[in-house]
Design a protein around this motif. Structure first.
Motif, PDB file in Angstrom:
ATOM      1  N   ALA A  67      -3.455  12.410 -11.460  1.00  0.00           N
ATOM      2  CA  ALA A  67      -3.845  11.088 -10.639  1.00  0.00           C
ATOM      3  C   ALA A  67      -4.809  10.166 -11.287  1.00  0.00           C
ATOM      4  O   ALA A  67      -5.373   9.131 -10.834  1.00  0.00           O
ATOM      5  CB  ALA A  67      -3.976  11.154  -9.368  1.00  0.00           C
ATOM      6  N   GLY A  68      -5.524  10.792 -12.352  1.00  0.00           N
ATOM      7  CA  GLY A  68      -6.719  10.068 -12.894  1.00  0.00           C
ATOM      8  C   GLY A  68      -7.983  10.540 -12.512  1.00  0.00           C
ATOM      9  O   GLY A  68      -9.050   9.723 -12.877  1.00  0.00           O
ATOM     10  N   ALA A  69      -8.194  11.238 -11.511  1.00  0.00           N
ATOM     11  CA  ALA A  69      -9.594  11.706 -10.801  1.00  0.00           C
ATOM     12  C   ALA A  69     -10.036  12.800 -11.810  1.00  0.00           C
ATOM     13  O   ALA A  69      -9.315  13.440 -12.314  1.00  0.00           O
ATOM     14  CB  ALA A  69      -9.148  12.047  -9.427  1.00  0.00           C
ATOM     15  N   VAL A  70     -11.446  12.987 -11.859  1.00  0.00           N
ATOM     16  CA  VAL A  70     -12.119  13.753 -12.468  1.00  0.00           C
ATOM     17  C   VAL A  70     -11.810  15.181 -11.723  1.00  0.00           C
ATOM     18  O   VAL A  70     -12.361  15.372 -10.715  1.00  0.00           O
ATOM     19  CB  VAL A  70     -13.718  13.661 -12.594  1.00  0.00           C
ATOM     20  CG1 VAL A  70     -14.442  14.595 -13.356  1.00  0.00           C
ATOM     21  CG2 VAL A  70     -13.908  12.285 -13.102  1.00  0.00           C
ATOM     22  N   ALA A  71     -11.298  16.330 -12.291  1.00  0.00           N
ATOM     23  CA  ALA A  71     -11.118  17.364 -11.696  1.00  0.00           C
ATOM     24  C   ALA A  71     -11.845  18.523 -12.615  1.00  0.00           C
ATOM     25  O   ALA A  71     -11.827  19.749 -11.515  1.00  0.00           O
ATOM     26  CB  ALA A  71      -9.627  17.632 -11.951  1.00  0.00           C
ATOM     27  N   LEU A  72     -12.361  18.271 -13.556  1.00  0.00           N
ATOM     28  CA  LEU A  72     -13.126  19.650 -14.124  1.00  0.00           C
ATOM     29  C   LEU A  72     -14.294  19.843 -13.414  1.00  0.00           C
ATOM     30  O   LEU A  72     -14.954  19.298 -12.746  1.00  0.00           O
ATOM     31  CB  LEU A  72     -13.475  18.938 -15.507  1.00  0.00           C
ATOM     32  CG  LEU A  72     -14.210  19.694 -16.552  1.00  0.00           C
ATOM     33  CD1 LEU A  72     -13.133  21.068 -16.833  1.00  0.00           C
ATOM     34  CD2 LEU A  72     -14.562  19.147 -17.766  1.00  0.00           C
ATOM     35  N   GLN A 119     -18.515  15.225 -13.087  1.00  0.00           N
ATOM     36  CA  GLN A 119     -17.892  14.268 -12.197  1.00  0.00           C
ATOM     37  C   GLN A 119     -18.291  12.722 -11.928  1.00  0.00           C
ATOM     38  O   GLN A 119     -17.623  11.878 -11.754  1.00  0.00           O
ATOM     39  CB  GLN A 119     -17.519  15.156 -10.675  1.00  0.00           C
ATOM     40  CG  GLN A 119     -16.558  16.076 -11.065  1.00  0.00           C
ATOM     41  CD  GLN A 119     -16.436  16.732  -9.833  1.00  0.00           C
ATOM     42  OE1 GLN A 119     -16.953  16.575  -8.578  1.00  0.00           O
ATOM     43  NE2 GLN A 119     -15.684  17.892  -9.695  1.00  0.00           N
ATOM     44  N   PHE A 120     -19.669  12.756 -12.052  1.00  0.00           N
ATOM     45  CA  PHE A 120     -20.215  11.370 -11.874  1.00  0.00           C
ATOM     46  C   PHE A 120     -20.062  10.813 -13.078  1.00  0.00           C
ATOM     47  O   PHE A 120     -19.748   9.679 -13.087  1.00  0.00           O
ATOM     48  CB  PHE A 120     -21.977  11.685 -11.704  1.00  0.00           C
ATOM     49  CG  PHE A 120     -22.579  10.445 -11.380  1.00  0.00           C
ATOM     50  CD1 PHE A 120     -22.524   9.721 -10.314  1.00  0.00           C
ATOM     51  CD2 PHE A 120     -23.082   9.609 -12.689  1.00  0.00           C
ATOM     52  CE1 PHE A 120     -23.221   8.501 -10.244  1.00  0.00           C
ATOM     53  CE2 PHE A 120     -23.511   8.231 -12.556  1.00  0.00           C
ATOM     54  CZ  PHE A 120     -23.791   7.813 -11.224  1.00  0.00           C
TER      55      PHE A 120
END
Length: 260
Positions: free
Chosen positions: A202-207, A242-243
């Protein structure tokens, strides 16, 4: 001529004033005279970290200052981007741009939204480093920073040409506990990041850094081993990633594709 009373308060105060004045002149002169050298050392140190995280130096390889400058010049292009739009900025010299100073300047930064990395202010513009191959961007390196257990951790994250896959990570300045949170400097732990994916479908930061051991990248592309005994530092690294890879950091730039 009368002999001065070396033990008198007047003599002691006078001698102290003269001595302090001479020392102040010496220190000031040394600072001015060494400023160019100090500035060069800062540039060399930053460039050496970028070379390392981009895989342009071997683990443990030590380069002389001139070799660092030469290899950087041959392989890396520094650019400045508008973090809000993700566009390149051409009216700023990337070689002299100080991102940390910009973040502290109210005229060149803005307050950061509430975030787990405890980033207080975000510069309007940020540095990116591009490793080129055949005129195309092979690797993009971005600076990252966030709070761990005791300190702000400063580092670099390198991404593959797709802007999603991690090529490397390094932390070069922090005050975390040696042997625990300080393991963020350990090359073995840093090597675990290669091949991990930053964004989900979905393009969200998941790492993220998890507690315990992560599965191979092919099975758990968004997870990295936690650091034993350093849960808070591990969470800080996750929050930092994530930021800075999200919408308030380099997300808009990476979403456009890091073209040269």
């Amino acid at each position: 001529m009368p002999t001065p009373d070396l033990g008198s308060p007047k003599y002691i105060v006078g001698f102290t004033v003269v001595l302090c004045g001479v020392c102040a002149i010496f220190v000031s002169s040394a600072a001015v005279g060494l400023k160019d050298r100090q500035d060069l050392n800062k540039v060399v140190d930053r460039q050496s970290k970028v070379l390392a995280v981009a895989g342009l130096t071997k683990t443990g390889e030590k380069l002389a200052s001139n070799a660092v400058l030469e290899r950087f010049e041959e392989n890396v292009v520094a650019r400045v981007v508008d973090l809000e739009t993700g566009d390149y900025v051409d009216d700023v010299d990337a070689a002299t741009f100080d991102q940390r100073a910009a973040a502290k300047d109210p005229e060149r930064s803005k307050p950061a939204p509430d975030n787990a990395a405890r980033v207080q202010r975000v510069p309007n513009r940020g540095l990116v480093y591009q490793v080129l191959e055949g005129g195309e961007v092979k690797t993009t390196v971005v600076p990252i920073s966030g709070y761990g257990l005791w300190s702000t951790m400063y580092g670099f994250l390198a991404l593959d040409r797709d802007g999603r896959t991690v090529e490397g990570i390094t932390f070069y300045e922090h005050g975390e506990t040696p042997g625990l949170g300080g393991e963020i400097e350990n090359p073995r732990w840093q090597s675990l990041w290669k091949g991990r994916e930053v964004y989900d479908d979905a393009g969200a930061v998941a790492l993220e850094v998890i507690k315990g051991a992560a599965k191979p990248a092919s099975e758990a592309p968004h997870q990295v081993d936690g650091i034993s005994g350093a849960t808070i530092t591990s969470r800080g690294v996750t929050a930092t990633i994530q930021f800075w890879l999200g919408p308030d950091g380099y997300g808009p730039y990476l979403a456009k594709g890091s073209k040269s």
